[in-house]
Design a protein around this motif. Structure first.
Motif, PDB file in Angstrom:
ATOM      1  N   ARG A  12      -2.546   0.442  -4.332  1.00  0.00           N
ATOM      2  CA  ARG A  12      -2.222  -0.926  -3.912  1.00  0.00           C
ATOM      3  C   ARG A  12      -1.574  -1.638  -5.086  1.00  0.00           C
ATOM      4  O   ARG A  12      -2.087  -1.604  -6.212  1.00  0.00           O
ATOM      5  CB  ARG A  12      -3.470  -1.676  -3.468  1.00  0.00           C
ATOM      6  CG  ARG A  12      -4.189  -1.069  -2.282  1.00  0.00           C
ATOM      7  CD  ARG A  12      -5.357  -1.936  -1.843  1.00  0.00           C
ATOM      8  NE  ARG A  12      -4.890  -3.171  -1.290  1.00  0.00           N
ATOM      9  CZ  ARG A  12      -4.642  -3.377   0.016  1.00  0.00           C
ATOM     10  NH1 ARG A  12      -4.832  -2.394   0.877  1.00  0.00           N
ATOM     11  NH2 ARG A  12      -4.224  -4.544   0.449  1.00  0.00           N
ATOM     12  N   LEU A  33       0.840  -1.192   0.000  1.00  0.00           N
ATOM     13  CA  LEU A  33       0.000   0.000   0.000  1.00  0.00           C
ATOM     14  C   LEU A  33       0.877   1.245   0.000  1.00  0.00           C
ATOM     15  O   LEU A  33       1.768   1.401   0.834  1.00  0.00           O
ATOM     16  CB  LEU A  33      -0.920   0.020   1.222  1.00  0.00           C
ATOM     17  CG  LEU A  33      -1.816   1.255   1.373  1.00  0.00           C
ATOM     18  CD1 LEU A  33      -2.805   1.341   0.217  1.00  0.00           C
ATOM     19  CD2 LEU A  33      -2.536   1.233   2.715  1.00  0.00           C
ATOM     20  N   TYR A  76      -4.207   6.709  -2.551  1.00  0.00           N
ATOM     21  CA  TYR A  76      -3.760   5.405  -2.069  1.00  0.00           C
ATOM     22  C   TYR A  76      -3.627   4.474  -3.274  1.00  0.00           C
ATOM     23  O   TYR A  76      -4.533   4.399  -4.104  1.00  0.00           O
ATOM     24  CB  TYR A  76      -4.776   4.811  -1.093  1.00  0.00           C
ATOM     25  CG  TYR A  76      -5.130   5.702   0.067  1.00  0.00           C
ATOM     26  CD1 TYR A  76      -4.510   5.559   1.302  1.00  0.00           C
ATOM     27  CD2 TYR A  76      -6.111   6.702  -0.064  1.00  0.00           C
ATOM     28  CE1 TYR A  76      -4.845   6.377   2.381  1.00  0.00           C
ATOM     29  CE2 TYR A  76      -6.446   7.529   1.004  1.00  0.00           C
ATOM     30  CZ  TYR A  76      -5.812   7.362   2.217  1.00  0.00           C
ATOM     31  OH  TYR A  76      -6.141   8.164   3.276  1.00  0.00           O
ATOM     32  N   GLN A  79       0.741   5.549   0.011  1.00  0.00           N
ATOM     33  CA  GLN A  79      -0.135   6.645   0.391  1.00  0.00           C
ATOM     34  C   GLN A  79       0.616   7.964   0.323  1.00  0.00           C
ATOM     35  O   GLN A  79       1.736   8.089   0.836  1.00  0.00           O
ATOM     36  CB  GLN A  79      -0.679   6.453   1.807  1.00  0.00           C
ATOM     37  CG  GLN A  79      -1.571   7.587   2.289  1.00  0.00           C
ATOM     38  CD  GLN A  79      -2.073   7.377   3.707  1.00  0.00           C
ATOM     39  OE1 GLN A  79      -1.873   6.309   4.290  1.00  0.00           O
ATOM     40  NE2 GLN A  79      -2.705   8.390   4.268  1.00  0.00           N
ATOM     41  N   TRP A 127     -12.503  -0.560  -0.347  1.00  0.00           N
ATOM     42  CA  TRP A 127     -11.972   0.425   0.583  1.00  0.00           C
ATOM     43  C   TRP A 127     -13.039   0.754   1.620  1.00  0.00           C
ATOM     44  O   TRP A 127     -14.152   1.109   1.267  1.00  0.00           O
ATOM     45  CB  TRP A 127     -11.571   1.696  -0.156  1.00  0.00           C
ATOM     46  CG  TRP A 127     -10.528   1.457  -1.215  1.00  0.00           C
ATOM     47  CD1 TRP A 127     -10.745   1.076  -2.492  1.00  0.00           C
ATOM     48  CD2 TRP A 127      -9.109   1.579  -1.066  1.00  0.00           C
ATOM     49  NE1 TRP A 127      -9.555   0.953  -3.175  1.00  0.00           N
ATOM     50  CE2 TRP A 127      -8.532   1.252  -2.320  1.00  0.00           C
ATOM     51  CE3 TRP A 127      -8.269   1.944  -0.006  1.00  0.00           C
ATOM     52  CZ2 TRP A 127      -7.155   1.277  -2.534  1.00  0.00           C
ATOM     53  CZ3 TRP A 127      -6.899   1.976  -0.223  1.00  0.00           C
ATOM     54  CH2 TRP A 127      -6.358   1.647  -1.465  1.00  0.00           C
ATOM     55  N   SER A 161      -5.851  12.937  -0.825  1.00  0.00           N
ATOM     56  CA  SER A 161      -5.061  11.739  -0.537  1.00  0.00           C
ATOM     57  C   SER A 161      -5.182  10.744  -1.684  1.00  0.00           C
ATOM     58  O   SER A 161      -6.267  10.577  -2.256  1.00  0.00           O
ATOM     59  CB  SER A 161      -5.530  11.071   0.758  1.00  0.00           C
ATOM     60  OG  SER A 161      -5.422  11.954   1.857  1.00  0.00           O
TER      61      SER A 161
END
Length: 281
Positions: free
Chosen positions: A19, A2, A17, A4, A184, A15
């Protein structure tokens, strides 16, 4: 793995994110480049559609001379085209013109200039000529806060995809979109509450979708900017919409806050876009 990153953009904290699977052709540098590119497109959209910066596209529209052609950023023209569509189908419930004039009069939109009495008449005074040019009948004061943030999230997702990212979440202060198979976790909170809204049944996670929330209130400038027509008072305190893309979710929340409990045209458009809506009183 992950990844971020976060940056202050669009008047909020954005933000991203990402993966990545254990086995992937992407290296660390690839992911960093993809995230930086996504932030860059959000920052660019924020600049060209700012109602605070005197050199933005919106500022130039507010100073336009009658019957003039303007060259604008492609992102601005794309959002203006979408705004015209949603103003039309919502019957004026979504109108970035009236709100801009009111906020300008309060001194909250310093980048705009009300150069003529006809400023704020509406998007009907604007005609899109091409992907980068428009013609205006007169100066236009516009605030695209009710649609540009969702558009920026969608563009960030598109950039991530172009860089080979297949699983990610972009969150711009509650306007968010997810791609990939990962679910999520999602908690919807009101701006004036410290606890999770328990009325959001069925909205506990986000996967291959977008969600946006708008909250009513006199101390919420974004609400005033986005809910422009104000032709009727509403008892709705918040509206949350889940849709395939964030722009659609964003603008539908603004419409939902103004509509009655039964609004056939809103219901039709929710169904048309595969969207779900939650509202609280």
């Amino acid at each position: 793995m992950l990844w971020q990153r976060a940056r202050p953009l669009l008047g909020t904290l954005v933000s991203i994110y990402v993966r990545t699977p254990e086995v992937t052709s992407l290296v660390d540098a690839d992911v960093r480049v993809a995230m930086e590119a996504a932030f860059d497109v959000i920052a660019h959209i924020g600049r060209v559609m700012s109602a605070h910066h005197p050199e933005s596209d919106l500022a130039r529209l507010s100073r336009a001379t009658p019957a003039s052609n303007l060259t604008l950023d492609p992102h601005t023209v794309a959002v203006l085209t979408c705004a015209q569509h949603w103003q039309r189908v919502s019957g004026g419930a979504f109108d970035p013109s009236t709100a801009a004039v009111r906020l300008l009069q309060k001194g909250w939109r310093p980048g705009l200039s009300m150069t003529t009495p006809s400023s704020g008449v509406g998007l009907q005074a604007l005609r899109v000529l091409s992907a980068t040019s428009v013609r205006v009948d007169h100066a236009l004061c516009l605030d695209l806060g009710g649609i540009a943030k969702g558009y920026a999230v969608d563009q960030a997702v598109a950039v991530l995809t172009q860089h080979g990212i297949t699983s990610a979440l972009v969150n711009a202060g509650g306007d968010m979109r997810a791609i990939g198979p990962h679910v999520w976790r999602l908690d919807v909170r009101h701006a004036d509450r410290s606890v999770r809204d328990r009325q959001m049944c069925g909205l506990r996670g986000l996967c291959h979708a977008a969600v946006a929330t708008s909250v009513a209130g006199v101390n919420n400038p974004e609400f005033v900017a986005s809910i422009a027509s104000m032709r009727r008072s509403t008892a709705w305190q918040s509206a949350t919409v889940q849709a395939h893309d964030c722009l659609t979710a964003d603008v539908l929340t603004k419409w939902a806050l103004q509509s009655s409990r039964v609004c056939p045209s809103l219901t039709t458009n929710l169904r048309k876009h595969g969207a779900r809506m939650w509202r609280s009183l």
